[in-house]
Design a protein around this motif. Structure first.
Motif, PDB file in Angstrom:
ATOM      1  N   ASN A 127      -4.636  11.756  10.290  1.00 38.31           N
ATOM      2  CA  ASN A 127      -3.713  10.903   9.540  1.00 38.31           C
ATOM      3  C   ASN A 127      -4.164  10.751   8.085  1.00 38.31           C
ATOM      4  O   ASN A 127      -3.333  10.788   7.168  1.00 38.31           O
ATOM      5  CB  ASN A 127      -3.582   9.535  10.203  1.00 38.31           C
ATOM      6  CG  ASN A 127      -2.809   9.593  11.507  1.00 38.31           C
ATOM      7  OD1 ASN A 127      -2.101  10.561  11.784  1.00 38.31           O
ATOM      8  ND2 ASN A 127      -2.949   8.570  12.320  1.00 38.31           N
ATOM      9  N   ALA A 128      -5.448  10.581   7.869  1.00 42.75           N
ATOM     10  CA  ALA A 128      -5.976  10.473   6.508  1.00 42.75           C
ATOM     11  C   ALA A 128      -5.730  11.772   5.739  1.00 42.75           C
ATOM     12  O   ALA A 128      -5.348  11.744   4.561  1.00 42.75           O
ATOM     13  CB  ALA A 128      -7.465  10.137   6.546  1.00 42.75           C
ATOM     14  N   GLU A 129      -5.916  12.906   6.403  1.00 43.06           N
ATOM     15  CA  GLU A 129      -5.670  14.200   5.765  1.00 43.06           C
ATOM     16  C   GLU A 129      -4.192  14.351   5.404  1.00 43.06           C
ATOM     17  O   GLU A 129      -3.855  14.851   4.325  1.00 43.06           O
ATOM     18  CB  GLU A 129      -6.125  15.321   6.705  1.00 43.06           C
ATOM     19  CG  GLU A 129      -6.083  16.688   6.089  1.00 43.06           C
ATOM     20  CD  GLU A 129      -6.575  17.782   7.028  1.00 43.06           C
ATOM     21  OE1 GLU A 129      -6.420  18.962   6.663  1.00 43.06           O
ATOM     22  OE2 GLU A 129      -7.112  17.484   8.116  1.00 43.06           O
ATOM     23  N   LEU A 130      -3.304  13.909   6.308  1.00 45.25           N
ATOM     24  CA  LEU A 130      -1.864  13.936   6.022  1.00 45.25           C
ATOM     25  C   LEU A 130      -1.539  13.087   4.790  1.00 45.25           C
ATOM     26  O   LEU A 130      -0.767  13.506   3.927  1.00 45.25           O
ATOM     27  CB  LEU A 130      -1.070  13.412   7.228  1.00 45.25           C
ATOM     28  CG  LEU A 130      -0.846  14.380   8.380  1.00 45.25           C
ATOM     29  CD1 LEU A 130      -0.464  13.631   9.645  1.00 45.25           C
ATOM     30  CD2 LEU A 130       0.210  15.403   8.007  1.00 45.25           C
ATOM     31  N   ARG A 131      -2.130  11.903   4.713  1.00 48.41           N
ATOM     32  CA  ARG A 131      -1.881  11.020   3.560  1.00 48.41           C
ATOM     33  C   ARG A 131      -2.377  11.667   2.265  1.00 48.41           C
ATOM     34  O   ARG A 131      -1.680  11.657   1.249  1.00 48.41           O
ATOM     35  CB  ARG A 131      -2.559   9.673   3.779  1.00 48.41           C
ATOM     36  CG  ARG A 131      -1.871   8.797   4.811  1.00 48.41           C
ATOM     37  CD  ARG A 131      -2.572   7.432   4.923  1.00 48.41           C
ATOM     38  NE  ARG A 131      -2.094   6.687   6.053  1.00 48.41           N
ATOM     39  CZ  ARG A 131      -2.727   6.589   7.228  1.00 48.41           C
ATOM     40  NH1 ARG A 131      -3.892   7.175   7.415  1.00 48.41           N
ATOM     41  NH2 ARG A 131      -2.207   5.888   8.205  1.00 48.41           N
ATOM     42  N   GLU A 132      -3.593  12.208   2.301  1.00 47.13           N
ATOM     43  CA  GLU A 132      -4.178  12.843   1.115  1.00 47.13           C
ATOM     44  C   GLU A 132      -3.334  14.023   0.644  1.00 47.13           C
ATOM     45  O   GLU A 132      -3.233  14.276  -0.558  1.00 47.13           O
ATOM     46  CB  GLU A 132      -5.599  13.303   1.410  1.00 47.13           C
ATOM     47  CG  GLU A 132      -6.588  12.164   1.565  1.00 47.13           C
ATOM     48  CD  GLU A 132      -7.941  12.615   2.101  1.00 47.13           C
ATOM     49  OE1 GLU A 132      -8.246  13.824   2.054  1.00 47.13           O
ATOM     50  OE2 GLU A 132      -8.692  11.734   2.572  1.00 47.13           O
ATOM     51  N   ALA A 133      -2.729  14.747   1.577  1.00 43.59           N
ATOM     52  CA  ALA A 133      -1.907  15.905   1.240  1.00 43.59           C
ATOM     53  C   ALA A 133      -0.493  15.516   0.807  1.00 43.59           C
ATOM     54  O   ALA A 133       0.284  16.381   0.393  1.00 43.59           O
ATOM     55  CB  ALA A 133      -1.838  16.854   2.441  1.00 43.59           C
ATOM     56  N   GLY A 134      -0.143  14.232   0.918  1.00 44.39           N
ATOM     57  CA  GLY A 134       1.210  13.793   0.577  1.00 44.39           C
ATOM     58  C   GLY A 134       2.232  14.151   1.638  1.00 44.39           C
ATOM     59  O   GLY A 134       3.432  14.098   1.388  1.00 44.39           O
ATOM     60  N   ALA A 135       1.776  14.508   2.831  1.00 44.37           N
ATOM     61  CA  ALA A 135       2.676  14.901   3.922  1.00 44.37           C
ATOM     62  C   ALA A 135       3.046  13.732   4.829  1.00 44.37           C
ATOM     63  O   ALA A 135       3.979  13.826   5.618  1.00 44.37           O
ATOM     64  CB  ALA A 135       2.032  16.015   4.750  1.00 44.37           C
ATOM     65  N   TRP A 136       2.318  12.637   4.742  1.00 43.95           N
ATOM     66  CA  TRP A 136       2.517  11.461   5.606  1.00 43.95           C
ATOM     67  C   TRP A 136       3.829  10.756   5.257  1.00 43.95           C
ATOM     68  O   TRP A 136       4.102  10.482   4.099  1.00 43.95           O
ATOM     69  CB  TRP A 136       1.349  10.508   5.405  1.00 43.95           C
ATOM     70  CG  TRP A 136       1.461   9.206   6.121  1.00 43.95           C
ATOM     71  CD1 TRP A 136       2.012   8.051   5.632  1.00 43.95           C
ATOM     72  CD2 TRP A 136       1.010   8.903   7.430  1.00 43.95           C
ATOM     73  NE1 TRP A 136       1.913   7.061   6.560  1.00 43.95           N
ATOM     74  CE2 TRP A 136       1.299   7.558   7.675  1.00 43.95           C
ATOM     75  CE3 TRP A 136       0.381   9.650   8.412  1.00 43.95           C
ATOM     76  CZ2 TRP A 136       0.974   6.930   8.872  1.00 43.95           C
ATOM     77  CZ3 TRP A 136       0.067   9.025   9.596  1.00 43.95           C
ATOM     78  CH2 TRP A 136       0.365   7.690   9.819  1.00 43.95           C
ATOM     79  N   VAL A 137       4.652  10.461   6.251  1.00 43.81           N
ATOM     80  CA  VAL A 137       5.821   9.603   6.071  1.00 43.81           C
ATOM     81  C   VAL A 137       5.562   8.304   6.823  1.00 43.81           C
ATOM     82  O   VAL A 137       5.462   7.247   6.219  1.00 43.81           O
ATOM     83  CB  VAL A 137       7.134  10.279   6.529  1.00 43.81           C
ATOM     84  CG1 VAL A 137       8.313   9.324   6.400  1.00 43.81           C
ATOM     85  CG2 VAL A 137       7.386  11.554   5.725  1.00 43.81           C
ATOM     86  N   PHE A 138       5.440   8.365   8.147  1.00 44.99           N
ATOM     87  CA  PHE A 138       5.019   7.219   8.953  1.00 44.99           C
ATOM     88  C   PHE A 138       4.713   7.679  10.364  1.00 44.99           C
ATOM     89  O   PHE A 138       5.034   8.791  10.752  1.00 44.99           O
ATOM     90  CB  PHE A 138       6.056   6.083   8.950  1.00 44.99           C
ATOM     91  CG  PHE A 138       7.353   6.403   9.646  1.00 44.99           C
ATOM     92  CD1 PHE A 138       7.548   6.068  10.974  1.00 44.99           C
ATOM     93  CD2 PHE A 138       8.387   7.013   8.966  1.00 44.99           C
ATOM     94  CE1 PHE A 138       8.739   6.353  11.613  1.00 44.99           C
ATOM     95  CE2 PHE A 138       9.582   7.297   9.598  1.00 44.99           C
ATOM     96  CZ  PHE A 138       9.764   6.965  10.919  1.00 44.99           C
ATOM     97  N   ALA A 139       4.068   6.808  11.128  1.00 47.24           N
ATOM     98  CA  ALA A 139       3.708   7.124  12.504  1.00 47.24           C
ATOM     99  C   ALA A 139       3.689   5.835  13.307  1.00 47.24           C
ATOM    100  O   ALA A 139       3.642   4.744  12.741  1.00 47.24           O
ATOM    101  CB  ALA A 139       2.340   7.803  12.569  1.00 47.24           C
ATOM    102  N   GLY A 140       3.718   5.975  14.617  1.00 49.32           N
ATOM    103  CA  GLY A 140       3.628   4.804  15.470  1.00 49.32           C
ATOM    104  C   GLY A 140       3.318   5.184  16.899  1.00 49.32           C
ATOM    105  O   GLY A 140       3.696   6.251  17.363  1.00 49.32           O
ATOM    106  N   GLY A 141       2.614   4.296  17.561  1.00 48.96           N
ATOM    107  CA  GLY A 141       2.375   4.423  18.992  1.00 48.96           C
ATOM    108  C   GLY A 141       3.404   3.574  19.727  1.00 48.96           C
ATOM    109  O   GLY A 141       3.906   2.587  19.184  1.00 48.96           O
TER     110      GLY A 141
END
Length: 117
Positions: free
Chosen positions: A32-46
């Motif tokens: 998740n941190a890697e996704l955020r750093e790459a600008g690929a993160w939108v959102f996630a949830g369990g």
């Protein structure tokens, strides 16, 4: 940039013991941190267990409400991540990282354009 849903399929049953779950969750947070750093993160949830779900179904112009999952199965949707990716190959590369971290099957599926605006 396209958006993709990475769905995590979780087996039915009890939550794994902390000695099993904690290292997995550390690996998931690293992805998740890697996704955020790459600008690929939108959102996630369990998600809570399927027993907490409510199904709404239209039948003869009435909406019927029932408890529990829509279908019975040995696994269920346990969580999800929405990402931005240039194409399916990039989304699949992120999906592979999620699958390695979570150690469960994942599905990668494109969102329809305009669905999350």
């Amino acid at each position: 940039m396209n958006q993709y849903l990475i769905s995590i399929y979780q087996p039915d049953g009890p939550t794994p013991e902390p000695e099993i779950l904690e290292p997995i969750m550390r690996d998931v947070e690293a992805v998740n941190a890697e996704l955020r750093e790459a600008g690929a993160w939108v959102f996630a949830g369990g998600l809570f267990p399927p027993s907490t779900s409510t199904v709404l179904r239209l039948k003869d112009s009435e909406v019927l409400t029932t408890d529990g999952p829509y279908v019975e199965g040995k696994e269920h949707l346990g969580g999800f991540t929405v990402i931005r990716a240039a194409d399916l190959d990039e989304a699949l590369a992120w999906g592979e990282k999620v699958a390695r971290a979570i150690t469960l099957p994942v599905e990668v599926r494109p969102l329809q354009h305009g669905a999350c605006q």
